[in-house]
Design an enzyme around this catalytic site. Structure first.
Site, PDB file in Angstrom:
ATOM      1  N   CYS A   2       0.840  -1.196   0.000  1.00 22.67           N
ATOM      2  CA  CYS A   2       0.000   0.000   0.000  1.00 22.67           C
ATOM      3  C   CYS A   2       0.877   1.249   0.000  1.00 22.67           C
ATOM      4  O   CYS A   2       1.862   1.336   0.710  1.00 22.67           O
ATOM      5  CB  CYS A   2      -0.949   0.103   1.186  1.00 22.67           C
ATOM      6  SG  CYS A   2      -2.073  -1.270   1.316  1.00 22.67           S
ATOM      7  N   ARG A  27       4.081  -0.227  -4.741  1.00 18.16           N
ATOM      8  CA  ARG A  27       3.830  -0.760  -3.399  1.00 18.16           C
ATOM      9  C   ARG A  27       2.539  -1.580  -3.320  1.00 18.16           C
ATOM     10  O   ARG A  27       2.269  -2.235  -2.310  1.00 18.16           O
ATOM     11  CB  ARG A  27       3.741   0.388  -2.388  1.00 18.16           C
ATOM     12  CG  ARG A  27       4.981   1.241  -2.312  1.00 18.16           C
ATOM     13  CD  ARG A  27       4.783   2.378  -1.348  1.00 18.16           C
ATOM     14  NE  ARG A  27       4.674   1.889   0.005  1.00 18.16           N
ATOM     15  CZ  ARG A  27       5.694   1.690   0.819  1.00 18.16           C
ATOM     16  NH1 ARG A  27       6.914   1.968   0.405  1.00 18.16           N
ATOM     17  NH2 ARG A  27       5.514   1.243   2.039  1.00 18.16           N
ATOM     18  N   TRP A  76      -2.580  -2.878  -1.649  1.00 19.01           N
ATOM     19  CA  TRP A  76      -2.213  -4.288  -1.751  1.00 19.01           C
ATOM     20  C   TRP A  76      -3.022  -4.967  -0.670  1.00 19.01           C
ATOM     21  O   TRP A  76      -2.785  -4.767   0.523  1.00 19.01           O
ATOM     22  CB  TRP A  76      -0.714  -4.469  -1.515  1.00 19.01           C
ATOM     23  CG  TRP A  76      -0.229  -5.869  -1.730  1.00 19.01           C
ATOM     24  CD1 TRP A  76       0.191  -6.414  -2.915  1.00 19.01           C
ATOM     25  CD2 TRP A  76      -0.102  -6.898  -0.738  1.00 19.01           C
ATOM     26  NE1 TRP A  76       0.563  -7.722  -2.709  1.00 19.01           N
ATOM     27  CE2 TRP A  76       0.390  -8.040  -1.392  1.00 19.01           C
ATOM     28  CE3 TRP A  76      -0.366  -6.967   0.617  1.00 19.01           C
ATOM     29  CZ2 TRP A  76       0.627  -9.236  -0.733  1.00 19.01           C
ATOM     30  CZ3 TRP A  76      -0.128  -8.156   1.286  1.00 19.01           C
ATOM     31  CH2 TRP A  76       0.375  -9.280   0.604  1.00 19.01           C
ATOM     32  N   ASN A 102      -1.855   2.153   5.621  1.00 17.31           N
ATOM     33  CA  ASN A 102      -0.940   1.106   5.179  1.00 17.31           C
ATOM     34  C   ASN A 102      -0.517   0.337   6.417  1.00 17.31           C
ATOM     35  O   ASN A 102       0.075   0.920   7.329  1.00 17.31           O
ATOM     36  CB  ASN A 102       0.280   1.741   4.500  1.00 17.31           C
ATOM     37  CG  ASN A 102       1.395   0.743   4.270  1.00 17.31           C
ATOM     38  OD1 ASN A 102       1.147  -0.450   4.106  1.00 17.31           O
ATOM     39  ND2 ASN A 102       2.629   1.213   4.254  1.00 17.31           N
ATOM     40  N   GLY A 103      -0.843  -0.950   6.479  1.00 13.83           N
ATOM     41  CA  GLY A 103      -0.481  -1.746   7.653  1.00 13.83           C
ATOM     42  C   GLY A 103      -1.608  -2.693   8.005  1.00 13.83           C
ATOM     43  O   GLY A 103      -2.484  -2.960   7.180  1.00 13.83           O
ATOM     44  N   GLU A 488      18.102 -17.259  -7.133  1.00 17.30           N
ATOM     45  CA  GLU A 488      17.668 -15.923  -7.543  1.00 17.30           C
ATOM     46  C   GLU A 488      17.139 -15.936  -8.981  1.00 17.30           C
ATOM     47  O   GLU A 488      16.127 -15.304  -9.292  1.00 17.30           O
ATOM     48  CB  GLU A 488      18.842 -14.936  -7.384  1.00 17.30           C
ATOM     49  CG  GLU A 488      18.611 -13.519  -7.884  1.00 17.30           C
ATOM     50  CD  GLU A 488      17.435 -12.797  -7.228  1.00 17.30           C
ATOM     51  OE1 GLU A 488      16.890 -13.292  -6.241  1.00 17.30           O
ATOM     52  OE2 GLU A 488      17.043 -11.735  -7.747  1.00 17.30           O
ATOM     53  N   LYS A 492      13.372 -14.833 -10.062  1.00 16.09           N
ATOM     54  CA  LYS A 492      13.075 -13.794 -11.066  1.00 16.09           C
ATOM     55  C   LYS A 492      12.074 -14.316 -12.073  1.00 16.09           C
ATOM     56  O   LYS A 492      11.114 -13.641 -12.415  1.00 16.09           O
ATOM     57  CB  LYS A 492      14.349 -13.374 -11.834  1.00 16.09           C
ATOM     58  CG  LYS A 492      15.318 -12.480 -11.130  1.00 16.09           C
ATOM     59  CD  LYS A 492      14.844 -11.089 -10.837  1.00 16.09           C
ATOM     60  CE  LYS A 492      14.073 -10.980  -9.584  1.00 16.09           C
ATOM     61  NZ  LYS A 492      14.679 -10.910  -8.310  1.00 16.09           N
ATOM     62  N   GLU A 495       8.429 -14.918 -10.472  1.00 17.26           N
ATOM     63  CA  GLU A 495       7.626 -13.765 -10.036  1.00 17.26           C
ATOM     64  C   GLU A 495       7.119 -12.912 -11.201  1.00 17.26           C
ATOM     65  O   GLU A 495       6.083 -12.281 -11.065  1.00 17.26           O
ATOM     66  CB  GLU A 495       8.332 -12.935  -8.965  1.00 17.26           C
ATOM     67  CG  GLU A 495       9.566 -12.212  -9.383  1.00 17.26           C
ATOM     68  CD  GLU A 495      10.227 -11.475  -8.213  1.00 17.26           C
ATOM     69  OE1 GLU A 495       9.560 -11.156  -7.230  1.00 17.26           O
ATOM     70  OE2 GLU A 495      11.435 -11.205  -8.312  1.00 17.26           O
ATOM     71  N   HIS A 511      19.233 -36.189  -6.204  1.00 17.60           N
ATOM     72  CA  HIS A 511      18.504 -36.623  -5.005  1.00 17.60           C
ATOM     73  C   HIS A 511      17.006 -36.354  -5.117  1.00 17.60           C
ATOM     74  O   HIS A 511      16.302 -36.344  -4.103  1.00 17.60           O
ATOM     75  CB  HIS A 511      19.089 -35.937  -3.761  1.00 17.60           C
ATOM     76  CG  HIS A 511      20.521 -36.288  -3.534  1.00 17.60           C
ATOM     77  ND1 HIS A 511      20.913 -37.525  -3.069  1.00 17.60           N
ATOM     78  CD2 HIS A 511      21.668 -35.597  -3.776  1.00 17.60           C
ATOM     79  CE1 HIS A 511      22.239 -37.561  -3.005  1.00 17.60           C
ATOM     80  NE2 HIS A 511      22.719 -36.405  -3.422  1.00 17.60           N
ATOM     81  N   LYS A 610       6.249  -4.203  -3.787  1.00 20.68           N
ATOM     82  CA  LYS A 610       7.690  -3.973  -3.663  1.00 20.68           C
ATOM     83  C   LYS A 610       8.153  -3.979  -2.214  1.00 20.68           C
ATOM     84  O   LYS A 610       9.233  -4.440  -1.904  1.00 20.68           O
ATOM     85  CB  LYS A 610       8.002  -2.620  -4.307  1.00 20.68           C
ATOM     86  CG  LYS A 610       9.460  -2.272  -4.358  1.00 20.68           C
ATOM     87  CD  LYS A 610      10.133  -3.005  -5.477  1.00 20.68           C
ATOM     88  CE  LYS A 610      11.627  -2.779  -5.497  1.00 20.68           C
ATOM     89  NZ  LYS A 610      12.303  -3.867  -6.207  1.00 20.68           N
TER      90      LYS A 610
END
Ligand code: M6R
Length: 615
Positions: A2, A27, A76, A102-103, A488, A492, A495, A511, A610
């Site tokens: 948010c 955000r 968000w 926001n929270g 990583e 990438k 997402e 394995h 983000k």
């Protein structure tokens, strides 16, 4: 998670708020809204809609958007699905107050029950609507003004919040508060701005105040700004100057921020090293370590806490520090560490890594480690964010604002800082040989040029990435320093392209994951002529024997891997511990081009945000 923005001054608030929302859209982007007090018509107008800020822009066409005071929000979702009703701002019962948040309000259920019993009704499924109703209830039942009501109400709130509130009958008054969610106040000429970070503010003023936890900012048109604690004790504001510039917030001709940020990496690495390593590459200085040498000399253990991409950078840091500083290092997911009752010693050094500096779990891990007496070192990108303010010392990555939700340049800058730290700590502890120190430092100075060279492969990678849009799964393999890089690379891809991808240490493949390999399975192997090269070549043979499609990242001129792989990307040779910096580029470009070819929104992938300021 948010983005919130607010304005009070003598200009029209709407265009300022809208531009601010665009800047903060990274955000959260499932719904957006705006509230304005129209002084002329004595209205408090709230407009909100599901979708992106562009949808809100469309939605308000032909509506009354007058007013020189307002608040705006890009969401968000946490409580309540993304829809028009759950979007912020939320009205109070009387529709006299509007609030953005926001929270997470943790005790919202108890408060809601109490309010329902008193006859309040609710439109949305959000915790935020409970907060605005509760503030109005406190105001009315105590026959007091909004500022006093906010102080009283917040003293009963459990959870995290950055909020901004305006009132219909009070067009000269804006109030905001924060606890565990970021909030910046911008100070202009007879005008004030509020935002989750400084990006919406920078084009109007470079004077900002980063609110501390449990601080309330009361802004009145005539009297200006006053900051108090929740208990109403006045605070002396600490005004800081922003060093950000506007061009860093634009796409600069690139189709996406992510591509721009990938291409910025040679520059960001130079910025990250600037003033820290001399041109001869024989002296590395990090003041954050220099000022605390004793701690680093005596430490028995380093604990690295981070999430997501920052955790991958931290894992590369573990390989570096164990090899050259000869100190045990553990890398923790902040979210697990904070709840695991971990053993933390006062002579531990805890390194918190976070691009945003706001990740709730990492911030909580920092507080926990601090309470056990450990020394906390931060590696953050956003200057003045909560984590760097909570640590004892640290180093900024100086990568500049990273807008693309998928982290790229922040990752390589984090790895660069960890490399510099390794050199400094290794010297302080006497564990790194002069030869290795020089070899790594001098080679690190050459990495930006090697990244530049690797970026020339963009068109080649774009072309063959088209082949893989069919894939439902991908495997990424690497060993040693390149194992975290494999993780990583997989993150990438998943997402931004929504293709399932797994990173594995190459030797672990037999394995279990080897069972997945068939002619459909693309396997990206970081097969550089360093470290356990021959063993990785054997892993490639194992994949080929099962008809898997190998995409190898190889050292320039390596004819052996060229012959055994289906596709290859040649990158310049560098020191083993620096390979992840150069090899990041093809992995980022591969993910980017696959996602673009599949038509995905690479800068704002679904369900992500983000800055993860909720647990
Ligand atoms: O701001 P932080 O570095 O603390 O964020 C941690 C993760 O949320 C972040 O790295 C996330 O995994 C990114 N989407 C990765 O591209």
């Amino acid at each position: 998670m948010c983005g919130i923005v607010g304005y009070i001054g003598n200009k029209d608030a709407f265009p300022i708020l809208l531009k601010g929302l665009h800047r903060l859209e990274y955000r959260g982007y499932d719904s957006a809204g705006i509230a304005l007090v129209s002084e002329e018509r004595k209205n408090l107008n709230v407009y909100k809609t599901r979708g992106k800020v562009a949808d809100l822009e469309h939605f308000v066409e032909s509506k009354d958007i007058s007013g020189t005071i307002g608040i705006a929000h890009t969401r968000w979702a946490t409580h309540g699905e993304p829809n028009d009703i759950n979007a912020h701002p939320h009205y109070s019962q009387s529709e006299n107050i509007a609030l953005i948040h926001n929270g997470i309000i943790e005790n919202y259920a108890v408060l809601k029950e109490e309010l329902l019993r008193k006859g309040y009704t609710f439109q949305s499924a959000t915790d935020t609507e409970v907060l605005v109703q509760f503030i109005e209830y406190v105001k009315d039942s105590n026959h007091t003004d909004l500022a006093t009501a906010v102080h009283l109400a917040l003293s009963q709130i459990v959870g995290a919040y950055a909020i901004a509130i305006i009132e219909k009958n009070n067009p000269d008054f804006l109030i905001a508060a924060r606890k565990s969610s970021p909030l910046v106040v911008g100070i202009g000429e007879d005008e004030f701005f509020l935002a989750s970070d400084a990006t919406p503010i920078v084009e109007y003023t470079n004077k900002v105040i980063y609110l501390d936890d449990e601080e309330i900012a009361v802004i009145r048109r005539e009297e200006g700004l006053k900051i108090t604690s929740i208990e109403n004790v006045e605070k002396t504001p600490h005004i800081q100057e922003l060093s950000m510039n506007l061009s860093q917030l634009e796409k600069g001709g690139y189709p996406h921020f992510m591509l721009k940020e990938i291409f910025e990496q040679p520059r960001t690495l130079l910025d990250c090293m600037s003033g820290r390593i001399n041109v001869e590459g024989n002296n590395v200085v990090l003041s954050g370590i220099f000022d605390n040498q004793e701690k680093f000399r005596k430490a028995k253990r380093i604990v690295i806490c981070a999430c997501g991409t920052s955790w991958h950078a931290g894992t590369i840091g573990m390989y570096l520090m164990e090899e050259y500083c000869r100190i045990p290092v553990v890398v923790e997911y902040s979210s697990e560490f904070r709840y695991r009752k971990p053993v933390i010693y006062p002579d531990d050094i805890v390194i918190a890594i976070s691009q945003s500096g706001e990740t709730a779990d990492t911030l909580a891990a920092v507080e926990l480690a601090k309470s056990h007496g450990a020394f906390i070192y931060g590696i953050c990108n956003v200057v003045g964010a909560s984590i760097p303010r909570a640590t004892h010392s640290g180093s900024y990555t100086h990568a500049g604002p990273e807008i693309g939700v998928a982290s790229t340049k922040a990752f390589t800058a984090q790895v660069t800082v960890l490399t510099l730290m390794t050199l400094v700590i290794g010297k302080v502890r006497g564990t790194i040989s002069e030869e290795n120190y020089l070899k790594i430092a001098q080679e690190l100075l050459k990495v930006p040029a090697k990244m530049e060279q690797t970026l020339q492969l963009n068109e080649q990678i774009k072309e063959f990435s088209k082949i893989f849009t069919y894939a439902k799964n991908f495997i990424y393999l690497g060993r040693g320093y390149n194992y975290p890089l494999a993780l990583e690379g997989a993150l990438k891809l998943k997402e931004i392209s929504y293709i399932h991808a797994e990173g594995y240490p190459a030797a672990e493949m037999k394995h279990g994951p080897i069972a997945l390999i068939d002619a459909e399975m693309p396997v990206v192997v970081i097969a550089i002529k360093r470290g356990m090269y021959e063993k990785v070549v054997s892993n490639i043979q194992e994949i080929k024997a099962r008809k898997g499609k190998v995409i190898a990242i190889i050292t320039e001129g390596d004819e052996i891997v060229k012959q055994v792989s289906d596709y290859y990307i040649e990158i310049p040779d560098t020191e083993e511990c620096l390979v992840p910096l150069v090899a990041s580029i093809p992995l980022q470009l591969l993910a980017y081009h696959i996602a673009v070819t599949k038509g995905q929104d690479v800068d704002q992938p679904r369900n992500l945000a983000k800055s993860v300021t909720v647990e």
